[in-house]
Design a protein around this motif. Structure first.
Motif, PDB file in Angstrom:
ATOM      1  N   LEU A  96       4.381  -1.806  -2.597  1.00  0.00           N
ATOM      2  CA  LEU A  96       3.201  -1.225  -3.241  1.00  0.00           C
ATOM      3  C   LEU A  96       3.436   0.246  -3.577  1.00  0.00           C
ATOM      4  CD1 LEU A  96       0.294  -1.866  -4.149  1.00  0.00           C
ATOM      5  CD2 LEU A  96      -0.488  -1.058  -1.907  1.00  0.00           C
ATOM      6  N   CYS A 103      -1.500   2.800 -10.381  1.00  0.00           N
ATOM      7  CA  CYS A 103      -2.791   2.905  -9.689  1.00  0.00           C
ATOM      8  C   CYS A 103      -3.930   3.160 -10.686  1.00  0.00           C
ATOM      9  CB  CYS A 103      -2.754   4.037  -8.655  1.00  0.00           C
ATOM     10  SG  CYS A 103      -1.739   3.673  -7.214  1.00  0.00           S
ATOM     11  N   PRO A 104      -5.131   2.644 -10.377  1.00  0.00           N
ATOM     12  CA  PRO A 104      -5.484   1.876  -9.174  1.00  0.00           C
ATOM     13  C   PRO A 104      -5.185   0.393  -9.330  1.00  0.00           C
ATOM     14  CG  PRO A 104      -7.452   2.256 -10.485  1.00  0.00           C
ATOM     15  CD  PRO A 104      -6.328   2.949 -11.205  1.00  0.00           C
ATOM     16  N   HIS A 105      -4.812  -0.251  -8.223  1.00  0.00           N
ATOM     17  CA  HIS A 105      -4.547  -1.681  -8.216  1.00  0.00           C
ATOM     18  C   HIS A 105      -5.733  -2.430  -7.605  1.00  0.00           C
ATOM     19  CE1 HIS A 105      -0.372  -1.319  -9.438  1.00  0.00           C
ATOM     20  NE2 HIS A 105      -0.227  -0.329  -8.566  1.00  0.00           N
ATOM     21  N   GLU A 106      -5.988  -3.613  -8.136  1.00  0.00           N
ATOM     22  CA  GLU A 106      -7.010  -4.499  -7.561  1.00  0.00           C
ATOM     23  C   GLU A 106      -6.346  -5.270  -6.426  1.00  0.00           C
ATOM     24  OE1 GLU A 106     -10.135  -4.320  -8.653  1.00  0.00           O
ATOM     25  OE2 GLU A 106      -9.496  -2.868 -10.189  1.00  0.00           O
ATOM     26  N   VAL A 107      -6.738  -4.964  -5.197  1.00  0.00           N
ATOM     27  CA  VAL A 107      -6.069  -5.517  -4.023  1.00  0.00           C
ATOM     28  C   VAL A 107      -7.025  -6.413  -3.239  1.00  0.00           C
ATOM     29  CG1 VAL A 107      -5.115  -4.928  -1.767  1.00  0.00           C
ATOM     30  CG2 VAL A 107      -4.405  -3.654  -3.788  1.00  0.00           C
ATOM     31  N   PHE A 124      -2.359   2.342   1.826  1.00  0.00           N
ATOM     32  CA  PHE A 124      -3.547   2.539   0.997  1.00  0.00           C
ATOM     33  C   PHE A 124      -3.979   4.006   1.029  1.00  0.00           C
ATOM     34  CE2 PHE A 124      -5.046  -2.113   1.790  1.00  0.00           C
ATOM     35  CZ  PHE A 124      -4.128  -2.565   0.856  1.00  0.00           C
ATOM     36  N   THR A 135      -6.241   2.139  -4.692  1.00  0.00           N
ATOM     37  CA  THR A 135      -6.556   0.712  -4.794  1.00  0.00           C
ATOM     38  C   THR A 135      -8.058   0.484  -4.850  1.00  0.00           C
ATOM     39  OG1 THR A 135      -6.585   0.451  -2.384  1.00  0.00           O
ATOM     40  CG2 THR A 135      -4.481   0.069  -3.506  1.00  0.00           C
ATOM     41  N   TYR A 137     -10.393  -2.222  -3.316  1.00  0.00           N
ATOM     42  CA  TYR A 137     -10.270  -3.226  -2.256  1.00  0.00           C
ATOM     43  C   TYR A 137     -11.305  -4.328  -2.412  1.00  0.00           C
ATOM     44  CZ  TYR A 137     -10.906  -5.161   2.477  1.00  0.00           C
ATOM     45  OH  TYR A 137     -11.072  -5.994   3.555  1.00  0.00           O
TER      46      TYR A 137
END
Length: 304
Positions: A96, A103-107, A124, A135, A137
Motif C-alpha cells: 500500500l 491516494c486516497p484509496h477506497e479500503v 493508514f 484512505t 475506510y
C-alpha cells in the motif's frame, strides 16, 4: 467475474532473497520446472476495466507492471478502484505504501485489521501525509452481513472469519480475534456463481468446509506440504499450524478435505517457496494433480 492472480507465493516470494532451498536454488539455476512467483494477491473485475484488488503485497509494483490491464490510459489514473485486506500481515499490506501516489484509496477491511494498520503497523496513519488524505475506510463486518463495492454493482461480498493467527508484530499474536483473518466470498447476484478466496487458513472448521462446498472457484491456502516443513528445512522452529496454515498432506490435511468437494474448481494460492509442489518434476506435484487440485501462478486468468 474476471479473476487475475497477481501473486501466487507466500511471504518472501520465489526465489526468496536469502533462501537457498531446493526450489529457490533450482529457479536461480534455470530449472524450467520452477516458476518465478511474487507474493500473494489477486484482483477481480466485473467489466474488465475497473478492478478490486485483494491485498497489496510488497511486490505490487512489479505485479502491476506485469499486468497491462492495470496500466493507466490517462495522464494520471489507476484501474484499481478498491482495495480489500483479508488480514494485516506484512506480505499482504506493505505494498500500500508503494501506491501512495494514488491516494486516497477506497479500503475495505475489518475493524481489527483497521486497528492494526493504524497502530501496530500504522500504514493508514502514514499515508495521511500524502495528497488526497490516505484512505477512505469501509468497515467489513464478520457477522455474515454482505456488502457491495460500487465498481462491481452486480456482485455481493461477504467476509468469513477464519481461525489463523495475528501478525508477528501484533499484541494479538497467538490469541487472534475473529476479524484478524477472513476469507472472502464474492457472489454474482444474477447467476449465483461464487468465488471463495482464503489465502490463510489455520483450522478447517465445518462452517468453512460448508462454504467451500458451494463455491464455484476456490482459491485456498496452499502454504506448506507438511506441517513440519519449515522445521525439517531448518528455517523455523514452528509448525505450519503455529503460523496459521493447515498443511496440504497427511491426516487432517487440506487435500483430505478438498477430496470431499465435488463442485468447486480447487486452486491453491499463497504457496511457500519451500513447498515441493512448486517443482513440477516432484512426486508431490504429481500427487496434487492426481487429486485434481491446481496450483495458481502469477498471471493466471480465471473467469466465472
Amino acid at each position: 467475474m474476471k479473476i487475475k492472480i497477481l501473486g501466487s507465493s507466500a511471504g518472501g516470494g520465489l526465489p526468496q532473497f536469502n533462501c537457498n532451498c531446493d526450489n529457490c536454488k533450482g529457479y536461480r539455476a534455470g530449472k524450467p520446472s520452477i516458476r518465478r512467483r511474487t507474493q500473494s494477491s489477486i484482483t477481480i473485475s466485473e467489466d474488465g476495466e475497473n478492478w478490486v484488488l485483494f491485498n497489496t503485497s510488497p511486490d505490487i509494483l512489479e505485479q502491476i507492471h506485469n499486468s497491462p490491464f492495470l496500466h493507466p490510459q490517462q495522464r494520471r489514473e489507476t484501474k484499481i478502484k478498491a482495495i480489500v485486506f483479508i488480514d494485516a500481515q506484512i506480505d499482504h499490506t506493505t505494498g500500500l505504501l508503494m501506491l501512495r501516489e494514488g491516494c486516497p484509496h477506497e479500503v475495505y477491511c475489518t475493524k481489527e485489521v483497521h486497528e492494526e494498520l493504524n497502530t501496530s503497523f500504522p500504514l493508514f496513519t502514514m499515508l495521511t501525509h500524502w495528497d488526497g488524505g490516505g484512505t477512505h475506510y469501509h468497515e467489513v463486518a464478520t457477522d455474515g452481513t454482505s456488502f457491495e463495492i460500487p465498481v462491481m454493482p452486480n456482485y455481493s461480498f461477504k467476509a468469513v472469519p477464519l481461525i489463523s493467527n495475528a501478525p508477528p508484530y501484533s499484541k494479538y499474536r497467538d490469541k487472534p480475534r475473529a476479524g484478524d483473518n477472513i476469507g472472502m466470498v464474492v457472489i454474482n447476484k444474477q447467476t449465483g456463481k461464487r468465488l471463495f478466496y482464503l489465502p490463510g487458513l489455520g483450522v478447517l472448521q465445518q462452517a468453512i468446509i460448508d462454504e467451500m462446498r458451494i463455491a464455484d472457484v476456490l482459491l485456498v491456502d496452499g502454504t506448506l506440504w507438511t506441517n513440519d516443513e519449515m522445521i525439517q528445512n531448518g528455517f523455523s522452529s514452528k509448525l505450519g499450524t503455529d503460523m496459521g496454515h493447515v498443511p496440504l498432506s497427511g491426516e487432517g490435511g487440506l487435500i483430505e478435505t478438498l477430496d470431499t468437494l465435488e463442485k468447486p474448481r480447487k486452486i491453491l494460492i499463497h504457496i511457500n517457496n519451500t513447498n515441493p509442489i512448486l517443482d513440477e518434476t516432484t512426486q508431490e506435484y504429481r500427487e496434487l494433480i492426481r487429486h485434481n487440485i491446481e496450483i495458481s501462478y502469477d498471471g493466471m486468468h480465471i473467469e466465472i
